[in-house]
Structure formats: C-alpha cells, structure tokens
Design a protein around this motif. Sequence first.
Motif, mmCIF file in Angstrom:
data_model
loop_
_atom_site.group_PDB
_atom_site.id
_atom_site.type_symbol
_atom_site.label_atom_id
_atom_site.label_comp_id
_atom_site.label_asym_id
_atom_site.label_seq_id
_atom_site.Cartn_x
_atom_site.Cartn_y
_atom_site.Cartn_z
ATOM 1 N N PHE A 338 -2.433 -7.966 4.746
ATOM 2 C CA PHE A 338 -1.213 -7.997 3.938
ATOM 3 C C PHE A 338 -1.402 -7.281 2.603
ATOM 4 C CE2 PHE A 338 -0.349 -11.879 6.626
ATOM 5 C CZ PHE A 338 0.656 -11.274 7.359
ATOM 6 N N LEU A 339 -2.591 -7.415 2.001
ATOM 7 C CA LEU A 339 -2.861 -6.684 0.768
ATOM 8 C C LEU A 339 -2.886 -5.178 1.036
ATOM 9 C CD1 LEU A 339 -5.576 -8.786 -1.131
ATOM 10 C CD2 LEU A 339 -3.231 -8.351 -1.834
ATOM 11 N N GLY A 340 -3.450 -4.801 2.193
ATOM 12 C CA GLY A 340 -3.477 -3.387 2.576
ATOM 13 C C GLY A 340 -2.086 -2.821 2.731
ATOM 14 N N GLU A 341 -1.196 -3.607 3.375
ATOM 15 C CA GLU A 341 0.198 -3.171 3.517
ATOM 16 C C GLU A 341 0.852 -3.002 2.140
ATOM 17 O OE1 GLU A 341 2.237 -5.968 5.933
ATOM 18 O OE2 GLU A 341 0.999 -5.623 7.710
ATOM 19 N N SER A 342 0.573 -3.968 1.261
ATOM 20 C CA SER A 342 1.148 -3.931 -0.084
ATOM 21 C C SER A 342 0.678 -2.706 -0.854
ATOM 22 C CB SER A 342 0.773 -5.206 -0.845
ATOM 23 O OG SER A 342 1.138 -5.109 -2.189
ATOM 24 N N VAL A 343 -0.637 -2.446 -0.805
ATOM 25 C CA VAL A 343 -1.198 -1.305 -1.530
ATOM 26 C C VAL A 343 -0.670 0.007 -0.946
ATOM 27 C CG1 VAL A 343 -3.334 -0.048 -2.045
ATOM 28 C CG2 VAL A 343 -3.241 -2.531 -2.337
ATOM 29 N N LEU A 344 -0.533 0.060 0.389
ATOM 30 C CA LEU A 344 -0.006 1.264 1.030
ATOM 31 C C LEU A 344 1.427 1.531 0.573
ATOM 32 C CD1 LEU A 344 -0.174 3.580 3.070
ATOM 33 C CD2 LEU A 344 0.573 1.975 4.842
ATOM 34 N N PHE A 350 4.253 5.093 -5.590
ATOM 35 C CA PHE A 350 3.647 5.889 -6.660
ATOM 36 C C PHE A 350 3.989 7.365 -6.491
ATOM 37 C CE2 PHE A 350 -0.027 8.664 -7.551
ATOM 38 C CZ PHE A 350 -0.019 8.612 -8.940
ATOM 39 N N LEU A 351 3.874 7.881 -5.258
ATOM 40 C CA LEU A 351 4.188 9.296 -5.014
ATOM 41 C C LEU A 351 5.648 9.590 -5.340
ATOM 42 C CD1 LEU A 351 2.268 9.882 -1.654
ATOM 43 C CD2 LEU A 351 1.544 10.526 -3.959
ATOM 44 N N ILE A 352 6.529 8.650 -4.938
ATOM 45 C CA ILE A 352 7.957 8.824 -5.250
ATOM 46 C C ILE A 352 8.167 8.750 -6.761
ATOM 47 C CG2 ILE A 352 10.256 7.815 -4.963
ATOM 48 C CD1 ILE A 352 9.276 6.804 -2.191
ATOM 49 N N ALA A 353 7.450 7.824 -7.427
ATOM 50 C CA ALA A 353 7.600 7.630 -8.875
ATOM 51 C C ALA A 353 7.163 8.867 -9.649
ATOM 52 C CB ALA A 353 6.804 6.409 -9.326
ATOM 53 N N VAL A 354 6.101 9.526 -9.201
ATOM 54 C CA VAL A 354 5.648 10.755 -9.868
ATOM 55 C C VAL A 354 6.761 11.808 -9.801
ATOM 56 C CG1 VAL A 354 4.016 12.690 -9.765
ATOM 57 C CG2 VAL A 354 3.181 10.348 -9.528
ATOM 58 N N LEU A 387 -2.210 6.257 -11.121
ATOM 59 C CA LEU A 387 -2.525 5.840 -9.755
ATOM 60 C C LEU A 387 -3.244 4.499 -9.763
ATOM 61 C CD1 LEU A 387 -2.691 6.294 -6.717
ATOM 62 C CD2 LEU A 387 -4.754 7.670 -7.103
ATOM 63 N N LEU A 388 -4.209 4.352 -10.684
ATOM 64 C CA LEU A 388 -4.931 3.081 -10.798
ATOM 65 C C LEU A 388 -3.962 1.958 -11.147
ATOM 66 C CD1 LEU A 388 -7.642 1.568 -10.865
ATOM 67 C CD2 LEU A 388 -7.826 2.169 -13.288
ATOM 68 N N MET A 389 -3.049 2.245 -12.062
ATOM 69 C CA MET A 389 -2.035 1.258 -12.447
ATOM 70 C C MET A 389 -1.188 0.874 -11.235
ATOM 71 S SD MET A 389 1.017 1.745 -15.257
ATOM 72 C CE MET A 389 1.886 2.957 -14.246
ATOM 73 N N ALA A 390 -0.846 1.861 -10.398
ATOM 74 C CA ALA A 390 -0.026 1.602 -9.211
ATOM 75 C C ALA A 390 -0.779 0.729 -8.209
ATOM 76 C CB ALA A 390 0.391 2.917 -8.565
ATOM 77 N N THR A 393 -0.942 -2.690 -9.424
ATOM 78 C CA THR A 393 0.383 -3.268 -9.218
ATOM 79 C C THR A 393 0.561 -3.717 -7.771
ATOM 80 O OG1 THR A 393 1.325 -1.833 -10.923
ATOM 81 C CG2 THR A 393 2.868 -2.797 -9.346
ATOM 82 N N GLY A 394 0.109 -2.885 -6.827
ATOM 83 C CA GLY A 394 0.203 -3.240 -5.410
ATOM 84 C C GLY A 394 -0.598 -4.480 -5.086
ATOM 85 N N PHE A 395 -1.784 -4.578 -5.694
ATOM 86 C CA PHE A 395 -2.628 -5.749 -5.443
ATOM 87 C C PHE A 395 -1.970 -7.011 -6.005
ATOM 88 C CE2 PHE A 395 -6.016 -8.718 -6.455
ATOM 89 C CZ PHE A 395 -6.752 -8.732 -5.276
ATOM 90 N N VAL A 396 -1.448 -6.900 -7.248
ATOM 91 C CA VAL A 396 -0.804 -8.056 -7.882
ATOM 92 C C VAL A 396 0.447 -8.455 -7.107
ATOM 93 C CG1 VAL A 396 0.412 -8.835 -9.961
ATOM 94 C CG2 VAL A 396 -1.713 -7.542 -10.170
ATOM 95 N N ALA A 397 1.262 -7.458 -6.737
ATOM 96 C CA ALA A 397 2.516 -7.731 -6.041
ATOM 97 C C ALA A 397 2.280 -8.312 -4.655
ATOM 98 C CB ALA A 397 3.342 -6.454 -5.930
ATOM 99 N N GLY A 398 1.208 -7.884 -4.012
ATOM 100 C CA GLY A 398 0.956 -8.341 -2.645
ATOM 101 C C GLY A 398 0.113 -9.583 -2.542
ATOM 102 N N SER A 399 -0.463 -10.045 -3.660
ATOM 103 C CA SER A 399 -1.396 -11.178 -3.602
ATOM 104 C C SER A 399 -0.715 -12.462 -3.155
ATOM 105 C CB SER A 399 -2.057 -11.374 -4.974
ATOM 106 O OG SER A 399 -1.059 -11.572 -5.964
ATOM 107 N N TYR A 400 0.437 -12.782 -3.771
ATOM 108 C CA TYR A 400 1.104 -14.031 -3.411
ATOM 109 C C TYR A 400 1.581 -14.023 -1.959
ATOM 110 C CZ TYR A 400 4.686 -17.672 -3.303
ATOM 111 O OH TYR A 400 5.454 -18.747 -2.942
#
Length: 806
Positions: A338-344, A350-354, A387-390, A393-400
Amino acid sequence: MKNKFFSIVNIFGLSVGLTCCMLIALYLHYETSYDSYHKNIDNLYQVGTTNIKKGEKNDNAPYTSPPVSAALKQEFPEIEESARLLGLMTDDKNLFQYTPAEGDKKSFLEDHGYVADPSFFKLFTYNFIEGNPNIALNAPNTMVLSENIAKKIFGNQSAINKVVHVTSQMNGGYDYLVTGVFRPVNSPSHIDANFFLSFAGGDMEKYIIKNGNDFARNNMFYTYLLLKQGTNKATLESKFPAFIKKYAANDLKRMGRDKKQFLVPVRDIHLSTIFQSNVTPPASRTYLFILASIAVFILLIACINFMNLSTARSSKRSSEVGIRKVLGAEKSSLVRQFLGESVLMTFIAFLIAVGFTILLLPLFNQVSGKLLTLSLGNDKVLLLTFLLMALVTGFVAGSYPAFYLSSFNPVRVLKGKLTNSMAVVAVRKGLVVFQFIISVVLIIASVVIARQMHYMRTADLGFAKDQQIIIPLRSTNAKAVSNALKNEIKNNPKVLSVGASNYYPGISNPSDASFYKDGQTMLDSRHTRLNYIDEDFLHTLAFKPVAGRLFSSQFKSDTGQRIIVNEATIKEVGFASAQKAIGQNIYFDLQGKRYSFQIIGVVKDFHYEDLHSPVTPYGFQLVNDNTSFNYLTVHAKARNMANLLKQIEGIWNKMDPNEPFEYTFLDEQFQKNYAADNRLAAIVGYFTVVAILISCLGLFGLAAFSAEQRIKEIGVRKVLGASVSTIVSLLSVDFLKLIIISVFIASPIAWWVMNKWLQGFAYRQAIDWTIFAYTTIIAVLIGLLTIGSQAIKAAVANPVKSLRSE
C-alpha cells in the motif's frame, strides 16, 4: 486502472498540493538568496545608525553621514575597503539625453539610479561586459550602465567612451562618460541598480563639500564595509562608541541628539527586521511565514485527502486483503504494497506538478511581482529536493491507509462483516476538521486582507487625491519654463487649479528640520518633514486648514520665513492648541545659527506617507523662486481626462520640445506604496481557493465513505417510507457539525494571526464579528455543495439493489 475516478481524484489532489508547494518554495528560495552571489559576501557589511533623542523613540536607519565611510576605513585597520552609495531618492526617473554623431538628440527616462564611490565595485560583484570595474568610477562625471540601458541608447554599438547627459533633480544635470557596462546576474540583490554615477562631479559632491566635514547631519548615504578575513564583527562594533565620541560628539550635542553605529551583514539585509526601509524595501518575515505556512498546510490537506479517499474505498479492498492474508501474506508485505502504491501515485502527481508549475510560473510571477524560473537543465538540485518532498508526501499520505487496510481481520472481512471502530471514525472526522480549520483560517485571512486593502484605497488621506495629475520637472529647462507652463495649463477651462512643489504625498521626502518654540532649545526640538511649495499647492490638493490660513498671492508678506504646519507639529512642539500657535515662532539651529519661522496656518493631519506609518510633524515653506520646483500638480475637473492630457502635452511640447512629456495620477502613485500588500492579498486569495478545492475533495471522500457504509441503512429507511429530503439531511447533518466545529476552532486562530499582520499598519480596519459570520456562511455553503452530491446520489439509489444481498 480499475478505479479510475478514485485514482484521478487522488492524483489530481496531490498534484495540485505539490504544485502550490513548489511555487511557494520557489518564491521563498528567491527571497532567501538575496546578494548570495557576491564574492565578498561573507565579509561584507552595511553600517547602520541608531538615532537617539530624549522624548522620541530610538530609530534604526541604514544611513550614515557622508564622511563616516572614509573615517571608518582610516580609523580601523580591520576594514579592508569602504564605499558609499546614494540613491537618487527624489527622482523616480532620470532624464538621459544622447546626441549621436549623425542624427537628432535622443531622450530616455531611466529609473533605479545611484551615485557611488570608486571603490564600490571592489566590494560588490558585477558582471562587466565592457570596461574595468576597478577603475570605472575613478574619474569625475563617469557612469556605469546596465546592458539593457546601453542597448536601448546605443543599439549594438560599444557604449564605452560615449557621452550621455544625465539630469537628476538630486544630483543636477551633467555630461557623463560611459566607462562600464554590466550584465545583470540571474540572482536577486538588495541593490536594484540600472546605472551608477560617479560621486565626483555632481551636485551631491558640491553639497557635501559646502556643508563641511559634518558627522552628525546629512544622514542619507548607505555605507558599506569590506572587513579583512577573520575580523570579528562584534569586536569591531565595540569600538564604534569611541569613534562617534571622537568625530561627532560636539555636533550631536548641539543638536540635542546622540547616535550609535552598528553593522548588518549584507547577506541578511533583505530579510532584516532592523530597518523599515533600505536601498530596496526589505521583505516582510511575516509575509514569508504566511506563505510558507500556506504551502505546508495545502500539502497537509492534500495528504489528508489521500488518506480519506483511500479509506473510503476500504470496503472494496477488504476482500483483497482477506484473500492475501489467507494465502500467507504478512502485514509488513501488505504495508509495503500500500505504501508502494501511494508513493507511485505521488510520483505520478509529482511529474504532473512539475508541468503545472512550469505552466503557471508566468502567472505566478505576475501576481508575486518576481522573476522566478524553473529549468529542468539548470535547477537539478531544486528538482531533486522537490522529488524528495513528493516521496515523503507519498509516504506520509499513504501511511494511515496502509496500516489501516493491512490490519483487517481476514475471517471477518471474508464474511462481509467489515466494521469501523469509533477510534477509526474519530480519526477520519478529525482529519476533515483539521482540513477545514486550515481552509477557514485562509478564508478569514483573505477577507481581512481584502477589507484592509479596500480601507487603504478609500481612507480619507487629508487631501484631495482624485483627478490630480502629477507632471515631473526633470531638467533645468523644464524648471525654467515651469511658471509659464503652469499659467497656460491653469487657463484651461477643464482645470481647477495648478500647484508646484518639491515633493507630493506618497513619495520619499528627505527634507527635514528639528523645530522648537520660544523658551526651548534644540534639546527639546522635534523632527519635522518639510516641503517647499508655491502659493497654489495647498489649494490644489485641498488641504484643510484648522487654524490661520493658507499661503496666498494676495499676502505679499508671505515669504520663506512663514510656515504652515500640521496638527501633529503643534502637538509635538508643545503648543496648547492650533489657534494659539498662529503668529508664534518656531526655530531650528544649524551650525551655530538660529533660524526663525512664523506659523501662519495649521492644516488638518494628512498622510504624506502610506498608512503603514503614523502621521508625524510636517511643515510647508513658501518658495518664491518658480524655477526650483520638482513637480507640477494639476487638479482637473474634466471628465474627459484623455482630451485634457492631450492638450497639456501640446503645451509641454511647445515649451520644452527636447524632453518627453510624462505624467502620473496622484491616487495611482499613492497606491504603489501598497504593492507588496496587494501581492500578498492576491497570493493568499488564490491559494485559499486551492485549499478550499482540495478540502472539498476530502469532504467528498468522507461523504462517499459514509454513504458506502450506510447503503443498507438507507435502503431500509427508504423501504419504510423515508423521503429523499430526510435521507439527505440525515447524511449531511454530521458533516455540517464538523464544519461548524472547524469554524469555532479556526476563528480565534485566524483572529490572532491577522491581528498580528494588521499591527504593521498604523491605520487599519478592525476585525469585527461580521467577518466570522460571513466565513461561517461561506464554509457551510461550501460543505453543503460538496456533501449534497453524494447525499442525493445515495438518497435516490434503488433500495432493491442495496438490500437484495440480504
């Protein structure tokens, strides 16, 4: 791919959050990188002055008197080099005139000009593409231009050894030899120069020589020091009191003042809170803190959205989790999945945000007033940071969601008995409340800032600012014909009045004196700004007399020895009332001589500076020499302003054909003082909309989750006769409670933050209860619109479909 809507909403929310964060991060990076490119930056300092006078608040200023620079270098061996810089503060633009070998004279108006010592380029790093920086300003009447100005004047020809006539109200009009051209670096500096004039050869040099070696007065020079390697700043500062005592003590004593000198690292000038002004206005730390907070909070809102939307889909994935656990999957592997899905998903966001960031940068630059750039080739370190920030963010968002989904009991979920504990529901609701607290704070901030901006635009300034045309008189010739120009403009039936002055409200005014009344001395004097005007200026701007009268051509006794002051002067100097001050004298001492002025009028206090600053003593002196004024002010009564301006331009071209006609409007010019505040209002407004949008996605997720969990309950209620409106209100009321709770928590936070921001204005609009009432209504309406779609969708669903599995 199976849950396209869910994925799109999640990725869109994250990409919007990351885009906002990147834009604000670029802005903060720009603001914190001022002057970092100078080679000597670690040892480069500006000399500051603390002005001390009994009865007045100590004032820190970035200025020194003219001889301080050379004396410091002579006195202290720790100082390797020193240099003075003087802004042409009375000139918003300077007249450049160039006569080519073949062709007519060309005239240009250029801004951001400075007078500098020859040693200036030994301290500061400038990229010279023509000339030698070490000797560029050594000779009198030499100048250094930016590449943009050089190309504008000379085209593709070399600028070196060309002669340009530069006219400045402050430094006079002289021919200058171009000895250098610099190319501006792509990095910000607190010195925003387009050109530099040599100190030698101009009116300022003559003025300083005339006034002698005075260490107490004429504090208008920026003084910079290059310290030798290894010099301790604090140790050097500790020697300054003895320096002041040696060079300035006697003059300061006669003035009833004292002062201290101190050092400010050039690296810190732009973000320094020591000075209210400098070569360019310092950035507001509060402003940057607000923007940084907005960036963090918007990213947190995006993370919370991800959590809520993921858990809202939990029942759809419960069977998957149960099957995986039955087949031997451990909790840790599910967490990684689930964390992998979140980070992906975050990486895709991130690519869209750039892409969004690069597309939106021109618009953001327009709103922020900066020249921010983001290049895939030149900003690799910054992009890696993003990218590191993203990924974080993915890890934090996907943790719960990861830990929540992986904790399902396989037996219960495969039997279709997935339930949520009170703790899980409380967490989810708490996250939504947190989101809306941020949104409500931003809504209140936007409303407070908008009200303050409106107040500043509409506040009574104490004079008539509308329909006032300002015509600058930049050259000796323009000043010489100004009286004839004034009279001809005044004869136009579309004009009410025309006045002349050295300054007008809203611009820098360096002229001042310290006045005291009978029975007092300079020890009791009060600092007063002065403006030099003709007999029509006060009438033209409709200043309001409260005692005595205004200057008038009918009174032949009105001379330079008569003065009109504002109410603040009367109060500060110590007169009992405005009426009792009429006919009284006030005095100031200069170089052992006392000068006397009779008060003939008192005008109502007015704002000669913007509303950030309180009204302080101000006086007007009459000047009978009509060739010395810097500005004409035309009070127009014509509605067809374009036609009047065309007529005035015709008069100008007839009397002064070699100079371009230009003008500004007083109200627009005054509003330029609020440029930074207007930018803050715009940025906070835009990001508030974004925060609300993302928060609504979170509320949408929770509403979808709730409707999904209660689908069978809704089916039963409908079978038993419940109406659509009943079910909609049933599903909506819990969420509206969360919004109301958010408003109650956010309101005191927002009040505290915005009250701190308003402290930067001497005159401000109070934060009243109506702001919170409007905010509550806005928040509830936003919530209803967001929740309503899901509630109605659940309420109109066919109950047969939701109950047939039972």
